[in-house]
Design a protein around this motif. Sequence first.
Motif, PDB file in Angstrom:
ATOM      1  N   GLU A   6       0.898  -1.681   0.003  1.00 12.60           N
ATOM      2  CA  GLU A   6       0.242  -0.074   0.348  1.00 12.60           C
ATOM      3  C   GLU A   6       0.497   1.510   0.097  1.00 12.60           C
ATOM      4  OE1 GLU A   6      -3.392  -2.289   2.385  1.00 12.60           O
ATOM      5  OE2 GLU A   6      -2.356  -0.290   3.530  1.00 12.60           O
ATOM      6  N   ALA A   7       1.803   1.470   0.540  1.00 15.71           N
ATOM      7  CA  ALA A   7       2.879   2.244   0.690  1.00 15.71           C
ATOM      8  C   ALA A   7       3.564   2.310  -0.373  1.00 15.71           C
ATOM      9  CB  ALA A   7       4.099   2.031   2.280  1.00 15.71           C
ATOM     10  N   CYS A   8       3.988   1.371  -0.813  1.00 18.91           N
ATOM     11  CA  CYS A   8       4.864   1.189  -2.563  1.00 18.91           C
ATOM     12  C   CYS A   8       3.578   2.395  -3.273  1.00 18.91           C
ATOM     13  CB  CYS A   8       5.340   0.451  -2.653  1.00 18.91           C
ATOM     14  SG  CYS A   8       6.946   0.020  -2.118  1.00 18.91           S
ATOM     15  N   ALA A   9       2.642   1.937  -3.233  1.00 15.78           N
ATOM     16  CA  ALA A   9       1.515   2.225  -4.355  1.00 15.78           C
ATOM     17  C   ALA A   9       1.251   4.201  -3.991  1.00 15.78           C
ATOM     18  CB  ALA A   9       0.314   1.951  -4.681  1.00 15.78           C
ATOM     19  N   ARG A  10       0.338   4.281  -3.186  1.00 22.74           N
ATOM     20  CA  ARG A  10       0.832   5.085  -2.029  1.00 22.74           C
ATOM     21  C   ARG A  10       1.452   6.644  -1.862  1.00 22.74           C
ATOM     22  NH1 ARG A  10      -2.852   6.519   3.815  1.00 22.74           N
ATOM     23  NH2 ARG A  10      -3.256   8.804   3.523  1.00 22.74           N
ATOM     24  N   PHE A  11       2.353   6.134  -1.932  1.00 21.57           N
ATOM     25  CA  PHE A  11       3.493   7.242  -2.355  1.00 21.57           C
ATOM     26  C   PHE A  11       4.569   7.384  -2.965  1.00 21.57           C
ATOM     27  CE2 PHE A  11       2.042   6.602   2.621  1.00 21.57           C
ATOM     28  CZ  PHE A  11       1.758   7.915   2.501  1.00 21.57           C
ATOM     29  N   ASP A  12       4.537   6.231  -4.169  1.00 20.92           N
ATOM     30  CA  ASP A  12       5.387   6.180  -5.589  1.00 20.92           C
ATOM     31  C   ASP A  12       6.850   5.857  -5.047  1.00 20.92           C
ATOM     32  OD1 ASP A  12       6.075   5.594  -7.939  1.00 20.92           O
ATOM     33  OD2 ASP A  12       6.351   8.001  -8.094  1.00 20.92           O
ATOM     34  N   LEU A  13       7.344   4.919  -3.882  1.00 25.22           N
ATOM     35  CA  LEU A  13       8.643   4.605  -3.696  1.00 25.22           C
ATOM     36  C   LEU A  13       8.815   4.052  -4.237  1.00 25.22           C
ATOM     37  CD1 LEU A  13       6.661   3.729   0.546  1.00 25.22           C
ATOM     38  CD2 LEU A  13       7.715   5.701  -0.567  1.00 25.22           C
ATOM     39  N   VAL A  14      10.306   4.228  -4.118  1.00 24.88           N
ATOM     40  CA  VAL A  14      11.332   3.243  -5.378  1.00 24.88           C
ATOM     41  C   VAL A  14      11.284   1.942  -4.563  1.00 24.88           C
ATOM     42  CG1 VAL A  14      14.063   2.987  -5.790  1.00 24.88           C
ATOM     43  CG2 VAL A  14      12.677   5.245  -5.854  1.00 24.88           C
ATOM     44  N   ALA A  15      11.714   2.105  -3.245  1.00 28.68           N
ATOM     45  CA  ALA A  15      11.453   0.480  -2.465  1.00 28.68           C
ATOM     46  C   ALA A  15      11.325   0.807  -1.262  1.00 28.68           C
ATOM     47  CB  ALA A  15      13.242   0.220  -2.283  1.00 28.68           C
ATOM     48  N   ALA A  16      10.590  -0.062  -0.417  1.00 33.58           N
ATOM     49  CA  ALA A  16      10.628  -0.144   1.267  1.00 33.58           C
ATOM     50  C   ALA A  16      10.411  -1.612   1.926  1.00 33.58           C
ATOM     51  CB  ALA A  16       9.289   0.346   1.756  1.00 33.58           C
ATOM     52  N   ALA A  17      11.043  -1.182   3.513  1.00 39.54           N
ATOM     53  CA  ALA A  17      10.929  -2.648   4.100  1.00 39.54           C
ATOM     54  C   ALA A  17      10.948  -2.212   5.388  1.00 39.54           C
ATOM     55  CB  ALA A  17      12.242  -2.771   3.566  1.00 39.54           C
ATOM     56  N   CYS A  18      10.753  -3.067   5.844  1.00 37.95           N
ATOM     57  CA  CYS A  18      10.166  -3.169   7.076  1.00 37.95           C
ATOM     58  C   CYS A  18      11.444  -4.965   7.781  1.00 37.95           C
ATOM     59  CB  CYS A  18       9.184  -3.082   8.231  1.00 37.95           C
ATOM     60  SG  CYS A  18       8.070  -2.586   9.647  1.00 37.95           S
ATOM     61  N   VAL A  19      11.258  -4.461   8.582  1.00 36.65           N
ATOM     62  CA  VAL A  19      11.536  -5.876   9.965  1.00 36.65           C
ATOM     63  C   VAL A  19      11.108  -5.186  11.853  1.00 36.65           C
ATOM     64  CG1 VAL A  19      13.640  -7.307  10.848  1.00 36.65           C
ATOM     65  CG2 VAL A  19      13.581  -6.190   9.274  1.00 36.65           C
ATOM     66  N   HIS A  20      10.538  -5.988  12.397  1.00 36.98           N
ATOM     67  CA  HIS A  20      10.457  -6.545  13.407  1.00 36.98           C
ATOM     68  C   HIS A  20      10.324  -7.533  14.192  1.00 36.98           C
ATOM     69  CE1 HIS A  20       7.393  -5.656  16.660  1.00 36.98           C
ATOM     70  NE2 HIS A  20       7.196  -4.580  16.344  1.00 36.98           N
ATOM     71  N   ARG A  21      11.029  -7.429  15.744  1.00 40.11           N
ATOM     72  CA  ARG A  21      11.667  -8.173  16.204  1.00 40.11           C
ATOM     73  C   ARG A  21      10.697  -8.653  16.782  1.00 40.11           C
ATOM     74  NH1 ARG A  21      16.920  -7.653  18.480  1.00 40.11           N
ATOM     75  NH2 ARG A  21      16.490 -10.124  19.300  1.00 40.11           N
ATOM     76  N   THR A  22      11.223 -10.647  17.133  1.00 42.09           N
ATOM     77  CA  THR A  22      10.387 -11.430  18.612  1.00 42.09           C
ATOM     78  C   THR A  22      11.165 -11.574  19.564  1.00 42.09           C
ATOM     79  OG1 THR A  22      10.728 -13.244  16.547  1.00 42.09           O
ATOM     80  CG2 THR A  22       8.000 -11.494  16.620  1.00 42.09           C
ATOM     81  N   GLY A  23      10.761 -11.971  20.315  1.00 41.40           N
ATOM     82  CA  GLY A  23      11.430 -13.052  21.781  1.00 41.40           C
ATOM     83  C   GLY A  23      11.563 -11.573  22.635  1.00 41.40           C
TER      84      GLY A  23
END
Length: 142
Positions: free
Chosen positions: A66-83
């Motif tokens: 959604e973010a890539c489409a809405r904001f015309d991004l070149v790239a996007a990434a997200c990492v969330h930890r567990t533990g």
Amino acid sequence: MSRFAISAAPIDTQALRRALESHGAGACVTFEGWVRDHHQGRAVRGLEYEAYAALAQAEGERVLAEACARFDLVAAACVHRTGTLALGDIAVWVGVSAGHRDAAFSACRYVIDEIKQRVPIWKRESYVDGDAGWIHPDRTPR
């Protein structure tokens, strides 16, 4: 390639940032969410995160698409930890690159806000006084 990840290992921010690089990008914005030593007036000793991995992965991917489409991004990434995480550890990392800074700033904020609202990841705080408790995402201040 997956843009969203759940990780039990520490987050390699440098590798993630390098993956956002492109000659078509004029801006890169990143966000790091750190484990802090307090919450609502209570001294915190550490955090534990749990996730419904399959659903978290799918919903995280939707947020980034959604973010890539809405904001015309070149790239996007997200990492969330567990533990179990200690004070100062990075709990979540978001990065976006775009043609212009306004889109990059707006997209980064959109991603972290949507991840916190929609992705099934739960946080348990351990307090210095020995108590512990699960924090509901809707009640956590931005």
